[in-house]
Design a protein around this motif. Sequence first.
Motif, PDB file in Angstrom:
ATOM      1  N   ARG C 159      39.228  72.930 -32.466  1.00 17.34           N
ATOM      2  CA  ARG C 159      39.371  73.991 -33.485  1.00 17.34           C
ATOM      3  C   ARG C 159      40.103  73.460 -34.721  1.00 17.34           C
ATOM      4  O   ARG C 159      39.700  73.694 -35.863  1.00 17.34           O
ATOM      5  CB  ARG C 159      40.172  75.162 -32.929  1.00 17.34           C
ATOM      6  N   LEU C 160      41.208  72.750 -34.468  1.00 21.08           N
ATOM      7  CA  LEU C 160      41.948  72.147 -35.575  1.00 21.08           C
ATOM      8  C   LEU C 160      41.042  71.205 -36.365  1.00 21.08           C
ATOM      9  O   LEU C 160      41.103  71.138 -37.597  1.00 21.08           O
ATOM     10  CB  LEU C 160      43.134  71.341 -35.043  1.00 21.08           C
ATOM     11  N   ALA C 161      40.230  70.455 -35.631  1.00 19.50           N
ATOM     12  CA  ALA C 161      39.364  69.469 -36.272  1.00 19.50           C
ATOM     13  C   ALA C 161      38.347  70.152 -37.180  1.00 19.50           C
ATOM     14  O   ALA C 161      38.151  69.744 -38.329  1.00 19.50           O
ATOM     15  CB  ALA C 161      38.657  68.632 -35.207  1.00 19.50           C
ATOM     16  N   GLY C 184      41.027  66.446 -39.565  1.00 18.54           N
ATOM     17  CA  GLY C 184      40.003  66.810 -38.597  1.00 18.54           C
ATOM     18  C   GLY C 184      39.565  65.618 -37.757  1.00 18.54           C
ATOM     19  O   GLY C 184      39.398  65.710 -36.544  1.00 18.54           O
ATOM     20  N   HIS C 185      39.399  64.494 -38.425  1.00 22.04           N
ATOM     21  CA  HIS C 185      38.985  63.277 -37.744  1.00 22.04           C
ATOM     22  C   HIS C 185      40.041  62.863 -36.722  1.00 22.04           C
ATOM     23  O   HIS C 185      39.730  62.501 -35.588  1.00 22.04           O
ATOM     24  CB  HIS C 185      38.782  62.162 -38.776  1.00 22.04           C
ATOM     25  N   TRP C 186      41.291  62.958 -37.156  1.00 20.67           N
ATOM     26  CA  TRP C 186      42.414  62.623 -36.286  1.00 20.67           C
ATOM     27  C   TRP C 186      42.446  63.554 -35.063  1.00 20.67           C
ATOM     28  O   TRP C 186      42.541  63.092 -33.921  1.00 20.67           O
ATOM     29  CB  TRP C 186      43.716  62.739 -37.099  1.00 20.67           C
ATOM     30  N   ALA C 187      42.338  64.863 -35.314  1.00 21.47           N
ATOM     31  CA  ALA C 187      42.401  65.826 -34.206  1.00 21.47           C
ATOM     32  C   ALA C 187      41.246  65.604 -33.235  1.00 21.47           C
ATOM     33  O   ALA C 187      41.415  65.642 -32.011  1.00 21.47           O
ATOM     34  CB  ALA C 187      42.379  67.251 -34.744  1.00 21.47           C
ATOM     35  N   ALA C 188      40.080  65.330 -33.765  1.00 18.37           N
ATOM     36  CA  ALA C 188      38.908  65.133 -32.897  1.00 18.37           C
ATOM     37  C   ALA C 188      39.057  63.876 -32.055  1.00 18.37           C
ATOM     38  O   ALA C 188      38.562  63.817 -30.926  1.00 18.37           O
ATOM     39  CB  ALA C 188      37.637  65.064 -33.747  1.00 18.37           C
ATOM     40  N   SER C 189      39.752  62.869 -32.591  1.00 19.57           N
ATOM     41  CA  SER C 189      39.916  61.643 -31.793  1.00 19.57           C
ATOM     42  C   SER C 189      40.738  61.940 -30.540  1.00 19.57           C
ATOM     43  O   SER C 189      40.445  61.429 -29.463  1.00 19.57           O
ATOM     44  CB  SER C 189      40.564  60.532 -32.625  1.00 19.57           C
ATOM     45  N   HIS C 190      41.763  62.766 -30.672  1.00 20.60           N
ATOM     46  CA  HIS C 190      42.556  63.139 -29.490  1.00 20.60           C
ATOM     47  C   HIS C 190      41.740  64.022 -28.539  1.00 20.60           C
ATOM     48  O   HIS C 190      41.816  63.883 -27.325  1.00 20.60           O
ATOM     49  CB  HIS C 190      43.840  63.850 -29.916  1.00 20.60           C
ATOM     50  N   ALA C 191      40.956  64.933 -29.119  1.00 19.58           N
ATOM     51  CA  ALA C 191      40.139  65.796 -28.269  1.00 19.58           C
ATOM     52  C   ALA C 191      39.173  64.973 -27.429  1.00 19.58           C
ATOM     53  O   ALA C 191      38.936  65.267 -26.253  1.00 19.58           O
ATOM     54  CB  ALA C 191      39.366  66.798 -29.137  1.00 19.58           C
ATOM     55  N   ALA C 192      38.620  63.926 -28.021  1.00 19.88           N
ATOM     56  CA  ALA C 192      37.667  63.079 -27.291  1.00 19.88           C
ATOM     57  C   ALA C 192      38.340  62.447 -26.080  1.00 19.88           C
ATOM     58  O   ALA C 192      37.779  62.409 -24.983  1.00 19.88           O
ATOM     59  CB  ALA C 192      37.110  62.003 -28.224  1.00 19.88           C
ATOM     60  N   ALA C 193      39.553  61.947 -26.288  1.00 16.27           N
ATOM     61  CA  ALA C 193      40.268  61.291 -25.177  1.00 16.27           C
ATOM     62  C   ALA C 193      40.548  62.291 -24.057  1.00 16.27           C
ATOM     63  O   ALA C 193      40.307  62.012 -22.885  1.00 16.27           O
ATOM     64  CB  ALA C 193      41.571  60.683 -25.697  1.00 16.27           C
ATOM     65  N   PHE C 194      41.027  63.470 -24.426  1.00 14.29           N
ATOM     66  CA  PHE C 194      41.363  64.465 -23.395  1.00 14.29           C
ATOM     67  C   PHE C 194      40.112  64.944 -22.656  1.00 14.29           C
ATOM     68  O   PHE C 194      40.171  65.309 -21.479  1.00 14.29           O
ATOM     69  CB  PHE C 194      42.108  65.649 -24.015  1.00 14.29           C
ATOM     70  N   THR C 195      39.021  64.975 -23.361  1.00 12.83           N
ATOM     71  CA  THR C 195      37.772  65.387 -22.728  1.00 12.83           C
ATOM     72  C   THR C 195      37.363  64.386 -21.655  1.00 12.83           C
ATOM     73  O   THR C 195      36.947  64.765 -20.555  1.00 12.83           O
ATOM     74  CB  THR C 195      36.677  65.524 -23.807  1.00 12.83           C
ATOM     75  N   CYS C 472      32.445  67.292 -33.581  1.00 10.81           N
ATOM     76  CA  CYS C 472      32.989  68.528 -33.005  1.00 10.81           C
ATOM     77  C   CYS C 472      31.921  69.234 -32.169  1.00 10.81           C
ATOM     78  O   CYS C 472      32.207  69.780 -31.096  1.00 10.81           O
ATOM     79  CB  CYS C 472      33.489  69.471 -34.098  1.00 10.81           C
ATOM     80  N   GLU C 473      30.682  69.218 -32.650  1.00  7.64           N
ATOM     81  CA  GLU C 473      29.612  69.857 -31.887  1.00  7.64           C
ATOM     82  C   GLU C 473      29.455  69.173 -30.526  1.00  7.64           C
ATOM     83  O   GLU C 473      29.336  69.816 -29.489  1.00  7.64           O
ATOM     84  CB  GLU C 473      28.285  69.821 -32.658  1.00  7.64           C
ATOM     85  N   GLU C 474      29.479  67.856 -30.574  1.00 15.43           N
ATOM     86  CA  GLU C 474      29.349  67.077 -29.333  1.00 15.43           C
ATOM     87  C   GLU C 474      30.493  67.421 -28.372  1.00 15.43           C
ATOM     88  O   GLU C 474      30.290  67.617 -27.178  1.00 15.43           O
ATOM     89  CB  GLU C 474      29.386  65.587 -29.727  1.00 15.43           C
ATOM     90  N   LEU C 475      31.700  67.509 -28.923  1.00 12.56           N
ATOM     91  CA  LEU C 475      32.864  67.825 -28.093  1.00 12.56           C
ATOM     92  C   LEU C 475      32.757  69.220 -27.488  1.00 12.56           C
ATOM     93  O   LEU C 475      33.072  69.446 -26.323  1.00 12.56           O
ATOM     94  CB  LEU C 475      34.144  67.715 -28.917  1.00 12.56           C
ATOM     95  N   ARG C 476      32.315  70.160 -28.318  1.00 12.89           N
ATOM     96  CA  ARG C 476      32.166  71.532 -27.822  1.00 12.89           C
ATOM     97  C   ARG C 476      31.227  71.585 -26.649  1.00 12.89           C
ATOM     98  O   ARG C 476      31.445  72.321 -25.687  1.00 12.89           O
ATOM     99  CB  ARG C 476      31.581  72.410 -28.927  1.00 12.89           C
TER     100      ARG C 476
END
Lengths: 509, 509, 509, 509
Positions: C159-161, C184-195, C472-476
């Motif tokens: 969401r932040l991303a 956004g890029h930064w936030a998504a990088s962390h989201a990817a790892a947690f995923t 972000c779409e991929e992460l979602r």
Amino acid sequence: MKKSSPRSKSPKGPVWGGRIAGPAGKANLAFCAGWDVRPRPAADLALLPYDLWTNRAHCIMLMRAKTMSRASLRRILSALDRIEALAESGRFTLRPHLEDVHLNVEAFVEKHEGIEVAGLMHTARSRNDQVATDMRLYLRERVLEFVREAIGLADVLVRLAKKNATTPMPGLTHHQPAAWTTFGHWAASHAAAFTRDVRALLDLYAQFNLSPLGAAASFGTSWPIDRAYAAELMGFDGVQTNSLDCITNRSEFETRVAAALAVWATHAATLAQDLVLFSSPPWHLIRIDDAFVTGSSIMPQKRNPDFAEAIKAKATLAASIAGALLGLTRGDPSGYNREQQWSKYLTMDLFDEIGSAPTVLTGALGSLALDKERMYSLMSEEYLEAADMADYLAQTRRVPFRAAYRWMGQAVRMSEKDAIPLVDAVNRILDKESSVRPLDPDEEGTLSCPGCILMRRSSAGGPSPDAVEAHCEELRESIRALRTEEKRRARAIDNARGLLRRTIARCAR
Amino acid sequence: MKKSSPRSKSPKGPVWGGRIAGPAGKANLAFCAGWDVRPRPAADLALLPYDLWTNRAHCIMLMRAKTMSRASLRRILSALDRIEALAESGRFTLRPHLEDVHLNVEAFVEKHEGIEVAGLMHTARSRNDQVATDMRLYLRERVLEFVREAIGLADVLVRLAKKNATTPMPGLTHHQPAAWTTFGHWAASHAAAFTRDVRALLDLYAQFNLSPLGAAASFGTSWPIDRAYAAELMGFDGVQTNSLDCITNRSEFETRVAAALAVWATHAATLAQDLVLFSSPPWHLIRIDDAFVTGSSIMPQKRNPDFAEAIKAKATLAASIAGALLGLTRGDPSGYNREQQWSKYLTMDLFDEIGSAPTVLTGALGSLALDKERMYSLMSEEYLEAADMADYLAQTRRVPFRAAYRWMGQAVRMSEKDAIPLVDAVNRILDKESSVRPLDPDEEGTLSCPGCILMRRSSAGGPSPDAVEAHCEELRESIRALRTEEKRRARAIDNARGLLRRTIARCAR
Amino acid sequence: MKKSSPRSKSPKGPVWGGRIAGPAGKANLAFCAGWDVRPRPAADLALLPYDLWTNRAHCIMLMRAKTMSRASLRRILSALDRIEALAESGRFTLRPHLEDVHLNVEAFVEKHEGIEVAGLMHTARSRNDQVATDMRLYLRERVLEFVREAIGLADVLVRLAKKNATTPMPGLTHHQPAAWTTFGHWAASHAAAFTRDVRALLDLYAQFNLSPLGAAASFGTSWPIDRAYAAELMGFDGVQTNSLDCITNRSEFETRVAAALAVWATHAATLAQDLVLFSSPPWHLIRIDDAFVTGSSIMPQKRNPDFAEAIKAKATLAASIAGALLGLTRGDPSGYNREQQWSKYLTMDLFDEIGSAPTVLTGALGSLALDKERMYSLMSEEYLEAADMADYLAQTRRVPFRAAYRWMGQAVRMSEKDAIPLVDAVNRILDKESSVRPLDPDEEGTLSCPGCILMRRSSAGGPSPDAVEAHCEELRESIRALRTEEKRRARAIDNARGLLRRTIARCAR
Amino acid sequence: MKKSSPRSKSPKGPVWGGRIAGPAGKANLAFCAGWDVRPRPAADLALLPYDLWTNRAHCIMLMRAKTMSRASLRRILSALDRIEALAESGRFTLRPHLEDVHLNVEAFVEKHEGIEVAGLMHTARSRNDQVATDMRLYLRERVLEFVREAIGLADVLVRLAKKNATTPMPGLTHHQPAAWTTFGHWAASHAAAFTRDVRALLDLYAQFNLSPLGAAASFGTSWPIDRAYAAELMGFDGVQTNSLDCITNRSEFETRVAAALAVWATHAATLAQDLVLFSSPPWHLIRIDDAFVTGSSIMPQKRNPDFAEAIKAKATLAASIAGALLGLTRGDPSGYNREQQWSKYLTMDLFDEIGSAPTVLTGALGSLALDKERMYSLMSEEYLEAADMADYLAQTRRVPFRAAYRWMGQAVRMSEKDAIPLVDAVNRILDKESSVRPLDPDEEGTLSCPGCILMRRSSAGGPSPDAVEAHCEELRESIRALRTEEKRRARAIDNARGLLRRTIARCAR
């Protein structure tokens, strides 16, 4: 060996009943029981006595430095006494919303004596130096206690060694019987390791018995404090000077102590594994007393050396705690960082896990029974004398050791293949060597008798009775010195408590 | 601070070129380059010089004990000399099918002098005590070298501290500017930690400088050896007595040294992280010399403090090696077990990784430039003086510290919200307190000037210039004592080499 | 970003008062408070609900296998219900002399229903498989809970991303601003790892959701048990077949889960360190909400990100626990060894330490405020655009990238030295290159505008708004799939509870 | 069991000669020899083949994206071919002043084809994504190789299990004989663990087979790259999307793989310890083939299971490497930090240490000899049947298990004390219980025969022949599936190599 086991007197034994005659030793049970049915108290409860000490020393110092009036000091000291009395009867509880022991104590003083005196207590200090001092006091006593028990363990091993300086037993390499040694030699080898461990702990003590109090948040204070005086009231040898160093490296000594205890625990794990192996049925060189074995809930014949396995587990924990302490603030910049807080729990976990390990080992060793016959019979089939024979041939037949070694290799194979005694095989081989005299009956006798073989293995530190005796003397000397040092340290702490008490009494007048 | 950087003189710089004026320091480059383009030699190559020493001492002792003739000894010594000469010119290679350095050396002697003398070398010893002795000699020299460099690092920090005893800079807690301190106070805090590390290493040295030679496989020997004499020829302080202890606990001292070096490395990592943070653009309190920064292959503006990051990585490695050494034989029974062999590689990896770390840090600190203006300007916005003001109010307005602390909390909020100077906010708050005198202009000046604030923070070990000077004197004293001890140890090794040389010469006559 | 912080409503704040407006968030306080003022309950208390489940399933199965009468089963089930009721109201206490939860439960049944039924409960099982099953049930629920929270954390980062896909911020390498990126890029990088972390945990779940019940002491049983049926009653996917494997490798899955959580915690520590750095005054790109900062007891201005430092500490603990679990039984032979017991505490400590970490991070991120202006202004001085300019020149001036890179290196140096804008420096350098066209005003504009630069950095996975949106779409998509899987697992547990309840009801009839 | 040992054919055996008939297996010797006499090559030499692949894929992609001309590409590809040819004949050396393999390769191209084409290679990438890609390719192949060998090991265990489904042997708990089991049951328990390990590695493979190429320094690029196409040319399943994630978490998969291999190694250490114990003289249930034992340099009779001890050592190393990888960048902010570099060496050390462990274990197990008589005789004295008798009494005499268990406890004590057979002791006790029928001769026979006892222990996963057979079928099924998956992965890599070759050929036209 006489069995005088520290059995618990409880009327009802554990569920496994049956084969294990008496109720298991309480200390052993508690040691093995871990945290299954016991809670671990809040960490700051363990710190409370030390926090009271730090507070008293600090406030008396502030008064002497004219920063606090004698009247205020009196009221603070009286509130601290009430906390101590409550704590001793288990009625002082730490209120979670007050975060930690420091603020709980301050709040108690505030509640009973008012903000105008409680508000003075935090003058010229921060929780950073306060907790560092509390932990130093905690560490100091835990280390001394441990040292005391660890000396006791080394001592019982030296006693076992002296008593069994002539008891032949198989020495291991690679988990296998390798050569004759004595039970005394084996026991003394463990005593030597534990003696070094105590030496290392006392070396550390000499380095860490310094007060961080007065470092404040990390950067000292403008109040006219007298750090040396407060240190004296707490029995420290002096102050740890640089205030930033005190805080940045707050858990350095916990880490060093943990590493030293992890080495101790590794030594203990080796001893434990020896006990596990030697008491297992296929070996059965020793019998662990009933007070130190545990049964199975479904196999009624089992006599499990759980305490020894627990020690091995705790050696892993000790190493892991040392590693965690090393890693906790690695990569942080200087000054206080919150990671430090976890060093407190790691340190307490360490002592909670292994604090009583020396005592349990001392008990188990003290009640050990040796099966000397089994030692002899089991081992007599394993060619333990082969290397001794090679030495003997090299010494008496004037051939290089390597040549004698090769003969013995062939002799072992021949003995095994043709099912003949090793000395016979040796002689068959020597027969083929024109210039070499075969073994005569006297020589054969000497080389087949463990006692004779061991008598000859008299190099310094070796397993011959004389060598073991000499090593035991050396160990006794070391142990005596360590005990003296430990006593001196303990007395210094007592003296500081006395000084504090007298000073408080003088203030109260 | 003058920049006199140890730049390499190579005509061609690294690929990143551009912004970084000179070619990077060679030592730094090698330190950061790791094992990318350098192979790691066979472990036993590093042991060869020590194995020769062990062999010489052992054979001379055997001759004196009448177990070997003078003629045989001469032939062995001469073959060992040839190995040494070959090794020095890089022409002695270890043949893999001969397993290790010990058998390679014995095979060389056999090839050149015959089995009848080579076959005598392994008399009264095993590879177990031989490698333990080699490693002890190796460890001893690596530790002394490290100690020498680590003292140099502590020394450069004390110099920096003295020079900057009055240079105000922000002190950190929680990665944030927290209070004024001085660069000197900061440097001295690191010096104190490194000084303790050296103390710990020299304490260990005193414990481990003992010879395991003569322990044989674990159980001594029946040969009439003189362990003390062999120990003397190798410069040991004596023998490690119990033969089983020597082998079971062969890597104990490697483990203890690794733990001590891991503590050193943790201290170094904290220093490294300070340098990384303080040199990063948002802080920019210091500038690392071009010889110690690295560029990026695609971002031409970067000046990366790679050496400091490498030190952090190596601190992780050091801790991990200490942990591996602790775990390697945990749970094994006593006597030799093959796991021990890996302690050799772990120990060598440790020194290969962090051996030059003190030198690189010394170089980087020696060429550091401080941006004093930036220190001042950047930090002046962060209310670093708030705690000092609270102290001042408590000291001068006769209110408890806690009360003053709460006023200051409100003042900081007001200053931030209303964008007014902190002193004004303080006065607005004091105005509301009927009985409290507001700050007068003199007081306002004193409390806004870092130098004045620091002058007041004069508790022992604090950041005031006098306190820093006093701590520097204490550190100098310690460093002097450590250096003396290190020199004495190094001289003792040299003396043993001399004794060995003279003894060999006498044998050769 | 709107601040909607989960503040606690307690009327009295912590001691540090002052600058921090509201009372701190309770979850955060508890997370940071550690074990200072909270005790850790006995481990087997946490196992009790699972031990009841294991007992119920086992006894029902025994009844179906005709090994226990329906009447006996009813009495046992009724006693177990009483335990449950007592436990829920906190009145079931574990009696230490009964060693563990299993014997406490059996003793309770014996006391209330007599030995003749209680004595049947331990038919066809050992405490070895019983505790293994209890722990599997425990592990399963803790992992699912963690997964749920960890998905929530990944979600808030996505969401932040999305919200900040166009918010320029400095990207770091080596702790330094290196190039423009977006928040956004930064936030998504962390989201990817947690995923990925959640993926790994669910992969493990699929492997470990098997029942060890019926393995008995290690070697199965001669009772006609139906392991699959008992497994079904507990919601397992099946049985872990080999009985010796069940016991020897009892803590394998705890170890694998600990390793997976240690990787999660390492990711969390990186995020935490980003928050620590970016919120520290010299950077100040973000502001952590008051509910997630902590004050100092003597520096009233401090806003410390303690929760983030606590997460870093816990990452060290998680790694250390994983290491301890790996080491605990290493080197033991197969079958049960007492060391296993400590795996229980290590596993519980792990979840007690990091179980709520995702929730705290989610809270802190959800209430984060960005200082976009500061991001822009602070970073505009650091030549973040240099690499982009090098690319641009290479793309438009037909020179190899390396050549352009070298020009830019010179330009940065010139800009710094002569204090001129970077674009001017570039043009001066291009002027000297006869064949190269200098930058025109349009180009200068484009290369000085972070938004324009970022728009161009549109490679897949890069920081351009489109690339961030696509990621972000991929992460979602991934998060949706993970959530579905987690829900399915949770439902399966609920279904098993239902089946058990219905089966018990049927038995009771 | 037939001995068909993989002995080396070298004419000269190792120094220990003697008892060990044939020359030791070469693989075993190399495995145990460690790094004594072998150097470890520069890390980037191992990366070279992968760096060439990355370079080729990247440049072909650049050409397709019109960023590089076909002529330039051809020249670059031709220079890369020359490097490959040189490397294959051992003549490509990494020049240290060029830092790493990436710059060495670029410099070679520059030297042979000129800066104008070499300068293009680094377009749209950084060394950060380049090395991440190289390592991913390296990791992928090492994991697949390991998987292949680990499947082989599981397979040989299943074969052993099937062959010995009816071979009674003592099962252990607490290092002691505890109950009858079969060698087949034991072997299958290890096979089950190794099968899970392979499953975990292949699960990871599915996660990490993604390309980081194109992430550049961390923040993507403005060049029009096609990451998916480059990934296809390297046989990846796709790209790892977020560029910052690729770099920050570069060593995440190395860490996960290390943790998975550490679990494998822990399983292997348990198997190794079983082999050490069971082959040691006091047990002597098995005989390790001469090709897998090692002698002593002074005890000619020794047959040491060094390979098994080496495996235990390596299990410690594997866990320590996993821990180091977890710790290396813990606490660093996002983006590249130099610490990452050391992840390369740790990963390579891991595979260098344990890569051949499955193969060595497979060899040792394949040539194992069982001493079935000894298994029977040694164990018959240890009351292994006691729990089975308790079960039998409970099953046939209608008493609760607990009551039967208590009778058996008394019977074991009586049998031991009065030296009478256990069945007689049981009957004496039953005699005292009025209502219980004693054992008749048939029953006595059944309960004294291991085969009969084992037949009855037929619970799923238990040691009865049928249960073992059934488990073996399950394992075979799993192994078949794992092998298929491994082959599919290996084929996908081969296909990518083919695609690359064809594409290059097309470019060259």
